[in-house]
Write a protein that holds these residues in place. Structure first.
Motif, PDB file in Angstrom:
ATOM      1  N   LEU A  43       4.869  55.371  87.324  1.00 10.36           N
ATOM      2  CA  LEU A  43       3.597  54.877  86.803  1.00 10.36           C
ATOM      3  C   LEU A  43       2.438  55.177  87.742  1.00 10.36           C
ATOM      4  O   LEU A  43       1.336  55.458  87.311  1.00 10.36           O
ATOM      5  CB  LEU A  43       3.687  53.357  86.563  1.00 10.36           C
ATOM      6  CG  LEU A  43       4.402  52.944  85.283  1.00 10.36           C
ATOM      7  CD1 LEU A  43       4.586  51.438  85.238  1.00 10.36           C
ATOM      8  CD2 LEU A  43       3.630  53.410  84.062  1.00 10.36           C
ATOM      9  N   ALA A  44       2.707  55.130  89.028  1.00 12.03           N
ATOM     10  CA  ALA A  44       1.637  55.339  89.991  1.00 12.03           C
ATOM     11  C   ALA A  44       1.440  56.818  90.321  1.00 12.03           C
ATOM     12  O   ALA A  44       0.498  57.173  91.002  1.00 12.03           O
ATOM     13  CB  ALA A  44       1.932  54.551  91.265  1.00 12.03           C
ATOM     14  N   GLY A  45       2.308  57.694  89.825  1.00 13.77           N
ATOM     15  CA  GLY A  45       2.195  59.125  90.099  1.00 13.77           C
ATOM     16  C   GLY A  45       2.387  59.445  91.567  1.00 13.77           C
ATOM     17  O   GLY A  45       1.812  60.385  92.112  1.00 13.77           O
ATOM     18  N   ARG A  46       3.199  58.651  92.246  1.00 11.85           N
ATOM     19  CA  ARG A  46       3.395  58.912  93.669  1.00 11.85           C
ATOM     20  C   ARG A  46       4.786  59.496  93.892  1.00 11.85           C
ATOM     21  O   ARG A  46       5.385  59.985  92.965  1.00 11.85           O
ATOM     22  CB  ARG A  46       3.162  57.651  94.471  1.00 11.85           C
ATOM     23  CG  ARG A  46       3.928  56.438  93.976  1.00 11.85           C
ATOM     24  CD  ARG A  46       3.270  55.177  94.455  1.00 11.85           C
ATOM     25  NE  ARG A  46       3.401  55.063  95.881  1.00 11.85           N
ATOM     26  CZ  ARG A  46       4.410  54.464  96.474  1.00 11.85           C
ATOM     27  NH1 ARG A  46       5.390  53.979  95.774  1.00 11.85           N
ATOM     28  NH2 ARG A  46       4.467  54.377  97.773  1.00 11.85           N
ATOM     29  N   GLY A  47       5.276  59.468  95.122  1.00 10.42           N
ATOM     30  CA  GLY A  47       6.532  60.149  95.383  1.00 10.42           C
ATOM     31  C   GLY A  47       6.222  61.599  95.718  1.00 10.42           C
ATOM     32  O   GLY A  47       5.169  61.903  96.270  1.00 10.42           O
ATOM     33  N   PHE A  48       7.150  62.528  95.369  1.00 16.62           N
ATOM     34  CA  PHE A  48       6.879  63.947  95.608  1.00 16.62           C
ATOM     35  C   PHE A  48       5.829  64.371  94.587  1.00 16.62           C
ATOM     36  O   PHE A  48       6.124  64.552  93.410  1.00 16.62           O
ATOM     37  CB  PHE A  48       8.145  64.771  95.433  1.00 16.62           C
ATOM     38  CG  PHE A  48       9.215  64.468  96.450  1.00 16.62           C
ATOM     39  CD1 PHE A  48       8.895  64.206  97.775  1.00 16.62           C
ATOM     40  CD2 PHE A  48      10.549  64.477  96.079  1.00 16.62           C
ATOM     41  CE1 PHE A  48       9.890  63.927  98.713  1.00 16.62           C
ATOM     42  CE2 PHE A  48      11.553  64.210  97.013  1.00 16.62           C
ATOM     43  CZ  PHE A  48      11.218  63.933  98.329  1.00 16.62           C
ATOM     44  N   ASN A  49       4.592  64.528  95.039  1.00 17.76           N
ATOM     45  CA  ASN A  49       3.503  64.846  94.116  1.00 17.76           C
ATOM     46  C   ASN A  49       2.674  66.010  94.660  1.00 17.76           C
ATOM     47  O   ASN A  49       3.069  66.690  95.599  1.00 17.76           O
ATOM     48  CB  ASN A  49       2.643  63.594  93.856  1.00 17.76           C
ATOM     49  CG  ASN A  49       2.027  63.043  95.141  1.00 17.76           C
ATOM     50  OD1 ASN A  49       2.034  63.712  96.179  1.00 17.76           O
ATOM     51  ND2 ASN A  49       1.515  61.829  95.076  1.00 17.76           N
ATOM     52  N   GLN A  50       1.519  66.231  94.052  1.00 21.35           N
ATOM     53  CA  GLN A  50       0.645  67.340  94.465  1.00 21.35           C
ATOM     54  C   GLN A  50       0.287  67.239  95.948  1.00 21.35           C
ATOM     55  O   GLN A  50       0.235  68.255  96.645  1.00 21.35           O
ATOM     56  CB  GLN A  50      -0.620  67.317  93.600  1.00 21.35           C
ATOM     57  CG  GLN A  50      -1.566  68.483  93.868  1.00 21.35           C
ATOM     58  CD  GLN A  50      -1.003  69.809  93.396  1.00 21.35           C
ATOM     59  OE1 GLN A  50      -0.635  69.955  92.240  1.00 21.35           O
ATOM     60  NE2 GLN A  50      -0.891  70.786  94.296  1.00 21.35           N
ATOM     61  N   GLN A  51       0.074  66.006  96.422  1.00 24.99           N
ATOM     62  CA  GLN A  51      -0.303  65.825  97.832  1.00 24.99           C
ATOM     63  C   GLN A  51       0.825  66.297  98.761  1.00 24.99           C
ATOM     64  O   GLN A  51       0.566  66.938  99.779  1.00 24.99           O
ATOM     65  CB  GLN A  51      -0.614  64.342  98.082  1.00 24.99           C
ATOM     66  CG  GLN A  51      -1.427  64.101  99.345  1.00 24.99           C
ATOM     67  CD  GLN A  51      -1.531  62.625  99.705  1.00 24.99           C
ATOM     68  OE1 GLN A  51      -1.025  61.761  98.992  1.00 24.99           O
ATOM     69  NE2 GLN A  51      -2.172  62.340 100.815  1.00 24.99           N
ATOM     70  N   VAL A  52       2.077  65.998  98.388  1.00 25.25           N
ATOM     71  CA  VAL A  52       3.222  66.425  99.204  1.00 25.25           C
ATOM     72  C   VAL A  52       3.374  67.951  99.112  1.00 25.25           C
ATOM     73  O   VAL A  52       3.645  68.613 100.109  1.00 25.25           O
ATOM     74  CB  VAL A  52       4.517  65.698  98.761  1.00 25.25           C
ATOM     75  CG1 VAL A  52       5.720  66.195  99.556  1.00 25.25           C
ATOM     76  CG2 VAL A  52       4.375  64.191  98.933  1.00 25.25           C
ATOM     77  N   GLU A  53       3.171  68.498  97.904  1.00 25.30           N
ATOM     78  CA  GLU A  53       3.252  69.966  97.757  1.00 25.30           C
ATOM     79  C   GLU A  53       2.192  70.639  98.641  1.00 25.30           C
ATOM     80  O   GLU A  53       2.488  71.626  99.327  1.00 25.30           O
ATOM     81  CB  GLU A  53       3.053  70.390  96.294  1.00 25.30           C
ATOM     82  CG  GLU A  53       3.151  71.904  96.123  1.00 25.30           C
ATOM     83  CD  GLU A  53       2.897  72.381  94.694  1.00 25.30           C
ATOM     84  OE1 GLU A  53       3.675  72.003  93.804  1.00 25.30           O
ATOM     85  OE2 GLU A  53       1.928  73.143  94.483  1.00 25.30           O
ATOM     86  N   ASP A  54       0.975  70.114  98.646  1.00 29.54           N
ATOM     87  CA  ASP A  54      -0.098  70.689  99.470  1.00 29.54           C
ATOM     88  C   ASP A  54       0.269  70.634 100.948  1.00 29.54           C
ATOM     89  O   ASP A  54       0.033  71.591 101.695  1.00 29.54           O
ATOM     90  CB  ASP A  54      -1.418  69.945  99.225  1.00 29.54           C
ATOM     91  CG  ASP A  54      -1.970  70.218  97.834  1.00 29.54           C
ATOM     92  OD1 ASP A  54      -1.517  71.194  97.195  1.00 29.54           O
ATOM     93  OD2 ASP A  54      -2.827  69.434  97.370  1.00 29.54           O
ATOM     94  N   SER A  55       0.857  69.510 101.355  1.00 26.33           N
ATOM     95  CA  SER A  55       1.256  69.348 102.751  1.00 26.33           C
ATOM     96  C   SER A  55       2.369  70.344 103.101  1.00 26.33           C
ATOM     97  O   SER A  55       2.370  70.949 104.183  1.00 26.33           O
ATOM     98  CB  SER A  55       1.714  67.902 102.954  1.00 26.33           C
ATOM     99  OG  SER A  55       2.460  67.766 104.117  1.00 26.33           O
ATOM    100  N   TYR A  56       3.303  70.549 102.153  1.00 26.72           N
ATOM    101  CA  TYR A  56       4.404  71.501 102.347  1.00 26.72           C
ATOM    102  C   TYR A  56       3.866  72.940 102.426  1.00 26.72           C
ATOM    103  O   TYR A  56       4.278  73.712 103.291  1.00 26.72           O
ATOM    104  CB  TYR A  56       5.400  71.350 101.190  1.00 26.72           C
ATOM    105  CG  TYR A  56       6.520  72.366 101.195  1.00 26.72           C
ATOM    106  CD1 TYR A  56       7.568  72.282 102.104  1.00 26.72           C
ATOM    107  CD2 TYR A  56       6.519  73.419 100.297  1.00 26.72           C
ATOM    108  CE1 TYR A  56       8.584  73.229 102.117  1.00 26.72           C
ATOM    109  CE2 TYR A  56       7.539  74.361 100.289  1.00 26.72           C
ATOM    110  CZ  TYR A  56       8.563  74.256 101.208  1.00 26.72           C
ATOM    111  OH  TYR A  56       9.565  75.191 101.218  1.00 26.72           O
ATOM    112  N   LYS A  57       2.911  73.252 101.531  1.00 29.20           N
ATOM    113  CA  LYS A  57       2.301  74.593 101.530  1.00 29.20           C
ATOM    114  C   LYS A  57       1.620  74.887 102.870  1.00 29.20           C
ATOM    115  O   LYS A  57       1.686  75.997 103.379  1.00 29.20           O
ATOM    116  CB  LYS A  57       1.235  74.685 100.434  1.00 29.20           C
ATOM    117  CG  LYS A  57       1.747  74.977  99.043  1.00 29.20           C
ATOM    118  CD  LYS A  57       0.542  74.998  98.107  1.00 29.20           C
ATOM    119  CE  LYS A  57       0.923  75.114  96.666  1.00 29.20           C
ATOM    120  NZ  LYS A  57      -0.212  74.817  95.767  1.00 29.20           N
TER     121      LYS A  57
END
Lengths: 305, 158
Positions: B107-121
């Motif tokens: 519901l909160a859209g958290r977890g592995f999300n766009q922010q984590v992908e950006d950090s990984y990139k």
């Protein structure tokens, strides 16, 4: 005698009033909850989750998380193989893939199913979590008709539907990630949490790619995906025996092109032929191969360079 | 006098309990999907739905669920597009937890999300997401897929 009857009538009237009131109250509460759907982060903290449990296994990975894991796994696969750029053939593969996905047990997935062709003569197909699926040029050359391509794509959709990729993630990795996420319903992470979460994410990706590209799934997962391919393929209207015909072309094939991808990561075709044959027999009357489909496959595959 | 009253109270309690139990809330778990007028993929869509939308479950048939949206529209959605919300209508006490549930995270859209992908990139400049982005843009529209099935004598599409 009249007093108890009056009491019962009054009681019945009261019951009707109470039921109406209760029903209205439930509808009101239900509507309030439905109406709050847009207010996600704020709502989460007040929502009661008495029956819910904290996340502990791959099954608790959300659809959105699976999508983001899949995107990075796809990027890692694409770092190993170049893309074969042929728009018409790619669209055709996507049409066949989406057809079998539609009749799978998981037709709806976070961002849909998407298919790309890899520019290699290795014979292989790979499915990243989240529905991003790859087939090689070498594998397309092995297919003689749409039925064969459909059954192979249905096998990959089967891996996605059964979440085999996510199962490759080590449990300790998930425990760490779930712990860093904590219980606060915030959408953005602090830098320390983000760094830890990124490390866990990285580990999860490596677990999956190692399984997909290097070790392959265990036999049980491959057999399950074959069974699902037969089921999804036949449900779509494809002749399921195509998977057996394809596997037979792989028997005894130790050429470099086949050996690099498929043989390294899949159980022996002989075992699979046996089991797939039994799954087909158990279906009863199955769809037959269709000339119109074979014709459009041949036309599309003719563009393969 | 006592017995009828006790019976009435018991009946009311049962009826209210049943009425509350009947309202089951589902949550849309895919990015976007359509509410359909019949339990099948092709045919007119009644409304567009997005991840997190809540739906009231009314019934189910062959892998499809009949639901009512917040706007009151009644239609059908495939069961793979929704998750059960463990949300309860009654407010109850909740022990303090240190980890989130899958529902809360979704519901909160958290977890592995766009922010984590950006950090990984940012850590892996050697990886390109250009083709990943192109890949997820390849879409076969519903009408095209229906036509593809029809021409291939597939899926029972006439």
């Amino acid at each position: 005698m009249s007093a108890p009857i009056t009491v019962w009538r009054a009681a019945l009237a009261l019951l009707v009033v109470c039921l109406l009131a209760a029903a209205c109250s439930v509808i009101q509460k239900g509507t309030d909850m439905l109406g709050s759907a847009g207010n996600t982060a704020g709502t989460v903290q007040t929502v009661k989750t008495a029956a819910d449990k904290v996340r502990s296994s791959f099954a608790d990975i959300t659809e959105e998380e699976e999508y983001y894991i899949g995107r990075s796994v796809a990027a890692m696969i694409l770092a190993r193989y170049p893309v074969y750029q042929n728009d018409a053939l790619t669209r055709y593969v996507n049409a066949v893939g989406n057809a079998v996905a539609l009749f799978s047990d998981r037709p709806e997935i976070y961002a849909g199913y998407h298919f790309l062709i890899l520019d290699t003569e290795e014979v292989n197909a790979l499915a990243a979590p989240g529905g991003m699926i790859f087939v090689t040029k070498g594998l397309l050359r092995r297919c003689k008709d749409e039925e064969t391509l459909a059954l192979i794509l249905a096998h990959e959709v089967g891996h996605v539907a059964a979440k085999h990729g996510l199962q490759a993630i080590k449990k300790s990795r998930l425990t760490d990630a779930f712990m860093y996420l904590g219980s606060q319903a915030v959408q953005h992470f602090g830098s320390e949490d983000l760094a830890k979460l990124t490390t866990a994410f990285e580990g999860a990706l490596n677990d999956i790619v190692e399984q997909l590209v290097v070790r392959g799934y265990d036999r049980a997962s491959e057999y399950e995906a074959d069974g699902l391919a037969v089921k999804f393929g036949a449900r779509t209207g494809y002749e399921p025996g195509a998977i057996v015909r394809f596997l037979k072309t792989m028997v005894g094939d130790t050429t470099n092109a086949a050996g690099k991808g498929w043989f390294k990561t899949h159980p022996s075709p002989e075992d699979r032929i046996d089991r797939a044959g039994r799954a087909i027999a158990a279906l009863g009357p199955a769809p037959k191969i269709d000339a119109a489909r074979t014709q459009r496959f041949v036309q599309s595959a003719a563009t393969l360079k | 006098m006592r017995k009828p009253r006790t019976a009435t109270v018991a009946l009311i309690a049962l009826a209210v309990g049943l009425a509350i139990g009947a309202a089951q809330i589902l949550v849309v778990k895919v990015q976007t999907t359509q509410l359909r007028n019949a339990p099948q993929f092709f045919g007119p869509a009644l409304a567009s739905l997005k991840a997190g939308d809540k739906l009231e479950k009314l019934g189910e048939a062959n892998g499809w669920v009949q639901v009512r949206t917040a706007a009151g529209v009644v239609g059908w959605i495939h069961s793979s597009a929704v998750g059960e919300s463990s949300t309860t209508l009654a407010s109850t006490g909740q022990p303090v937890r240190t980890q989130a549930t899958a529902n809360e995270v979704a519901l909160a859209g958290r977890g592995f999300n766009q922010q984590v992908e950006d950090s990984y990139k940012a850590k892996h400049a050697e990886l390109s997401f250009v083709w990943v982005d192109r890949m997820v843009q390849i879409k076969i529209a519903a009408a095209q897929l229906e036509d593809f099935l029809r021409r291939g004598h597939l899926g029972g599409v006439k």
